[in-house]
Write a protein that holds these residues in place. Sequence first.
Motif, mmCIF file in Angstrom:
data_model
loop_
_atom_site.group_PDB
_atom_site.id
_atom_site.type_symbol
_atom_site.label_atom_id
_atom_site.label_comp_id
_atom_site.label_asym_id
_atom_site.label_seq_id
_atom_site.Cartn_x
_atom_site.Cartn_y
_atom_site.Cartn_z
ATOM 1 N N LEU A 148 1.792 6.287 12.631
ATOM 2 C CA LEU A 148 1.381 5.576 11.419
ATOM 3 C C LEU A 148 1.286 4.092 11.741
ATOM 4 C CD1 LEU A 148 0.896 5.871 8.355
ATOM 5 C CD2 LEU A 148 3.366 5.715 8.045
ATOM 6 N N GLU A 149 0.082 3.510 11.634
ATOM 7 C CA GLU A 149 -0.120 2.127 12.066
ATOM 8 C C GLU A 149 -0.417 1.164 10.923
ATOM 9 O OE1 GLU A 149 -2.728 1.883 15.411
ATOM 10 O OE2 GLU A 149 -1.736 3.561 16.415
ATOM 11 N N VAL A 150 -1.498 1.394 10.166
ATOM 12 C CA VAL A 150 -1.884 0.482 9.084
ATOM 13 C C VAL A 150 -2.308 1.303 7.874
ATOM 14 C CG1 VAL A 150 -3.428 -1.393 8.370
ATOM 15 C CG2 VAL A 150 -2.731 -1.215 10.765
ATOM 16 N N ILE A 151 -1.866 0.876 6.688
ATOM 17 C CA ILE A 151 -2.247 1.510 5.425
ATOM 18 C C ILE A 151 -2.961 0.461 4.586
ATOM 19 C CG2 ILE A 151 -1.398 2.572 3.298
ATOM 20 C CD1 ILE A 151 1.122 3.398 4.980
ATOM 21 N N GLN A 152 -4.206 0.751 4.203
ATOM 22 C CA GLN A 152 -4.949 -0.144 3.320
ATOM 23 C C GLN A 152 -5.169 0.574 1.997
ATOM 24 O OE1 GLN A 152 -9.121 -0.997 4.199
ATOM 25 N NE2 GLN A 152 -8.853 -3.081 3.413
ATOM 26 N N LYS A 153 -4.520 0.066 0.944
ATOM 27 C CA LYS A 153 -4.699 0.681 -0.372
ATOM 28 C C LYS A 153 -6.131 0.453 -0.831
ATOM 29 C CE LYS A 153 -3.226 0.797 -5.132
ATOM 30 N NZ LYS A 153 -2.360 0.214 -6.152
ATOM 31 N N VAL A 154 -6.753 1.550 -1.314
ATOM 32 C CA VAL A 154 -8.121 1.487 -1.805
ATOM 33 C C VAL A 154 -8.135 1.489 -3.333
ATOM 34 C CG1 VAL A 154 -10.342 2.700 -1.855
ATOM 35 C CG2 VAL A 154 -9.026 2.572 0.269
ATOM 36 N N ARG A 155 -7.367 2.418 -3.928
ATOM 37 C CA ARG A 155 -7.298 2.456 -5.397
ATOM 38 C C ARG A 155 -6.083 3.255 -5.847
ATOM 39 N NH1 ARG A 155 -9.393 7.446 -7.471
ATOM 40 N NH2 ARG A 155 -10.692 8.515 -5.938
ATOM 41 N N ASP A 156 -5.754 3.087 -7.123
ATOM 42 C CA ASP A 156 -4.635 3.819 -7.700
ATOM 43 C C ASP A 156 -5.003 5.286 -7.885
ATOM 44 O OD1 ASP A 156 -2.645 1.789 -8.046
ATOM 45 O OD2 ASP A 156 -3.845 0.960 -9.676
ATOM 46 N N GLY A 157 -3.985 6.103 -7.995
ATOM 47 C CA GLY A 157 -4.131 7.523 -8.280
ATOM 48 C C GLY A 157 -2.890 7.982 -9.015
ATOM 49 N N GLU A 158 -2.953 9.185 -9.561
ATOM 50 C CA GLU A 158 -1.792 9.729 -10.263
ATOM 51 C C GLU A 158 -0.625 9.852 -9.290
ATOM 52 O OE1 GLU A 158 -0.424 13.814 -12.526
ATOM 53 O OE2 GLU A 158 -2.560 13.395 -12.306
ATOM 54 N N ARG A 159 0.524 9.328 -9.689
ATOM 55 C CA ARG A 159 1.700 9.374 -8.819
ATOM 56 C C ARG A 159 2.103 10.808 -8.522
ATOM 57 N NH1 ARG A 159 4.507 4.667 -7.807
ATOM 58 N NH2 ARG A 159 3.705 2.886 -8.951
ATOM 59 N N LEU A 160 2.464 11.060 -7.273
ATOM 60 C CA LEU A 160 2.910 12.386 -6.854
ATOM 61 C C LEU A 160 4.421 12.457 -6.716
ATOM 62 C CD1 LEU A 160 0.276 13.142 -4.065
ATOM 63 C CD2 LEU A 160 0.241 13.847 -6.455
ATOM 64 N N SER A 161 5.098 11.343 -6.963
ATOM 65 C CA SER A 161 6.537 11.287 -6.694
ATOM 66 C C SER A 161 7.343 12.204 -7.588
ATOM 67 C CB SER A 161 7.053 9.851 -6.832
ATOM 68 O OG SER A 161 6.780 9.350 -8.124
ATOM 69 N N GLY A 162 6.932 12.383 -8.842
ATOM 70 C CA GLY A 162 7.691 13.233 -9.749
ATOM 71 C C GLY A 162 9.103 12.725 -9.921
ATOM 72 N N GLY A 163 9.777 13.206 -10.914
ATOM 73 C CA GLY A 163 11.196 12.908 -11.062
ATOM 74 C C GLY A 163 11.540 11.631 -11.788
ATOM 75 N N ASN A 164 10.646 10.650 -11.879
ATOM 76 C CA ASN A 164 11.043 9.435 -12.571
ATOM 77 C C ASN A 164 10.074 9.063 -13.691
ATOM 78 O OD1 ASN A 164 9.018 8.660 -10.877
ATOM 79 N ND2 ASN A 164 10.121 6.974 -9.932
ATOM 80 N N SER A 165 9.404 10.056 -14.245
ATOM 81 C CA SER A 165 8.532 9.841 -15.392
ATOM 82 C C SER A 165 9.394 9.744 -16.651
ATOM 83 C CB SER A 165 7.560 11.012 -15.534
ATOM 84 O OG SER A 165 6.912 10.954 -16.777
ATOM 85 N N THR A 166 8.995 8.899 -17.592
ATOM 86 C CA THR A 166 9.755 8.763 -18.833
ATOM 87 C C THR A 166 9.217 9.676 -19.932
ATOM 88 O OG1 THR A 166 8.390 6.880 -19.472
ATOM 89 C CG2 THR A 166 10.477 6.393 -18.335
ATOM 90 N N ASP A 167 8.296 10.595 -19.587
ATOM 91 C CA ASP A 167 7.786 11.542 -20.574
ATOM 92 C C ASP A 167 8.955 12.287 -21.214
ATOM 93 O OD1 ASP A 167 5.283 10.793 -19.802
ATOM 94 O OD2 ASP A 167 4.795 12.658 -18.759
ATOM 95 N N GLY A 168 8.892 12.460 -22.538
ATOM 96 C CA GLY A 168 9.932 13.194 -23.251
ATOM 97 C C GLY A 168 11.039 12.304 -23.792
#
Length: 181
Positions: A148-168
Motif C-alpha cells: 500500500l503506497e498512496v491513497i488519493q480520495k476521489v469522492r465520498d461513499g456510504e460508510r462500510l464501517s458499521g457499528g457507529n451509526s446513530t440510527d435508532g
Amino acid sequence: MNANEVIIPCRLSYANIWEPKQVNGTGDPKYSCCLLIKKSDTAAIAKLKAAIEAVKKDPRALARWGGSVPKNLKLPLRDGDTEKDDENYEGCYFLNANASESRRPKIIDRACNDVLDQDEVYSGCYAKVKIGLFSYSASGNKGIGAGLEVIQKVRDGERLSGGNSTDGFEVLSDDDDSFLD
C-alpha cells in the motif's frame, strides 16, 4: 512509476490506514486496506493482471520461488462474488494491500494535498490507490503481495464501517434516564 506499481480506481474497505494494527492480534502492526475493484472496470483489471504477470516473470521472483512459478501461487486479485458473502463485494474483485509500520501510506485529496483529517478517508469512500506488487516466499507460502503506497480520495461513499451509526437514537430529556434506577 516502477513497472510493478499500478494505480487502481476502487472503493476502500477495512481501511486501517491511519494507525498500524496487528492482524488478529498477532504479528507486526501494519497499515492495511482492502480495495474493491468493479469487474466492469476492465482497463484497471487488465493493468493489474499485466503487472501480476510481470512479477511472475521477474528473475528475482523466480529465484525466490525456486526457479519456476509455483502451481499453488497465491495471487493478490480475488473474486468478491465467489470468496465473500458480503453485498459490498458483489460484482467486484478485491485485493488486500498493506504497508509496514515504518512505511505509512501517503493519503492525499483530489488536488494531491495531504489529508490530515482521519474522517475524510474511510471504509466506503472511493479512491485511486497506488500499490506496488512484490513476490514473497514465507512460511511455506509463495505468492504475490500488494504494498500500500498512496491513497488519493476521489469522492465520498456510504460508510462500510458499521457499528457507529446513530440510527435508532433520539434526543433525550432529563426524565429519560429513569431506566437507570
